[in-house]
Design a protein around this motif. Sequence first.
Motif, PDB file in Angstrom:
ATOM      1  N   LEU A 110       8.039  -3.642  -5.985  1.00 13.75           N
ATOM      2  CA  LEU A 110       7.099  -2.809  -6.721  1.00 13.75           C
ATOM      3  C   LEU A 110       6.753  -1.634  -5.833  1.00 13.75           C
ATOM      4  O   LEU A 110       6.732  -1.763  -4.603  1.00 13.75           O
ATOM      5  CB  LEU A 110       5.838  -3.609  -7.056  1.00 13.75           C
ATOM      6  N   GLY A 111       6.472  -0.498  -6.436  1.00 18.65           N
ATOM      7  CA  GLY A 111       6.165   0.644  -5.591  1.00 18.65           C
ATOM      8  C   GLY A 111       5.368   1.715  -6.291  1.00 18.65           C
ATOM      9  O   GLY A 111       5.107   1.639  -7.496  1.00 18.65           O
ATOM     10  N   ASP A 112       5.006   2.698  -5.502  1.00 17.02           N
ATOM     11  CA  ASP A 112       4.312   3.868  -6.002  1.00 17.02           C
ATOM     12  C   ASP A 112       4.636   5.034  -5.077  1.00 17.02           C
ATOM     13  O   ASP A 112       4.890   4.836  -3.883  1.00 17.02           O
ATOM     14  CB  ASP A 112       2.795   3.642  -6.054  1.00 17.02           C
ATOM     15  N   SER A 113       4.641   6.218  -5.647  1.00 15.32           N
ATOM     16  CA  SER A 113       4.895   7.432  -4.874  1.00 15.32           C
ATOM     17  C   SER A 113       3.790   8.438  -5.139  1.00 15.32           C
ATOM     18  O   SER A 113       3.212   8.469  -6.218  1.00 15.32           O
ATOM     19  CB  SER A 113       6.236   8.058  -5.268  1.00 15.32           C
ATOM     20  N   ASP A 114       3.553   9.238  -4.147  1.00 12.25           N
ATOM     21  CA  ASP A 114       2.593  10.321  -4.244  1.00 12.25           C
ATOM     22  C   ASP A 114       3.170  11.464  -3.424  1.00 12.25           C
ATOM     23  O   ASP A 114       4.226  11.312  -2.798  1.00 12.25           O
ATOM     24  CB  ASP A 114       1.230   9.868  -3.691  1.00 12.25           C
TER      25      ASP A 114
END
Length: 168
Positions: A110-114
């Motif tokens: 699972l991940g997230d980017s900014d």
Amino acid sequence: MTTAISAVDVPPNSEIASRLAGAYYYDSYETTIKPTSQSALELYLQVVAGTPAWINTMMALRNRVVALFGLKNLGGLGDVDAAKPAAVYRVGDRVGIFTIRYLSEQEVILGDSDKHLRAEVSVCKAQDKVAVTTVVHIHNLLGRVYMLFVAPMHRLIVPASLRNARFL
């Protein structure tokens, strides 16, 4: 009974291991579990369902502070739809603060980017163990500064979350 949580090498045959190149930060923690037919995503959902209150408090503080710098409010780690079964999730679906990027019975990433970084978390299960690995790639100076504060807390958060997990 206290369950041992150990810092370990990233599981070498995991998908997350292929994402280490160029990482600014990574860690991996492992604990023993009873043999289970549950998928890696089901185990992840159990970990976040048992998120200690102090972690949710820290996430709320994080969200307030990073808003001053134009970064995303991620919500809380345990902000997951408890009524939604793991079997209906697919790659690309949002699960709390993260999006599923890889999904198999043995591992979920699972991940997230900014604008400042890309973070990925893997839950990888073996016969009687589960490893939680985090890999962070930074994009700029803001990412480096952010990780100065987050990395020390992260080393507390993952073991505490595993200790509190309902599958132990």
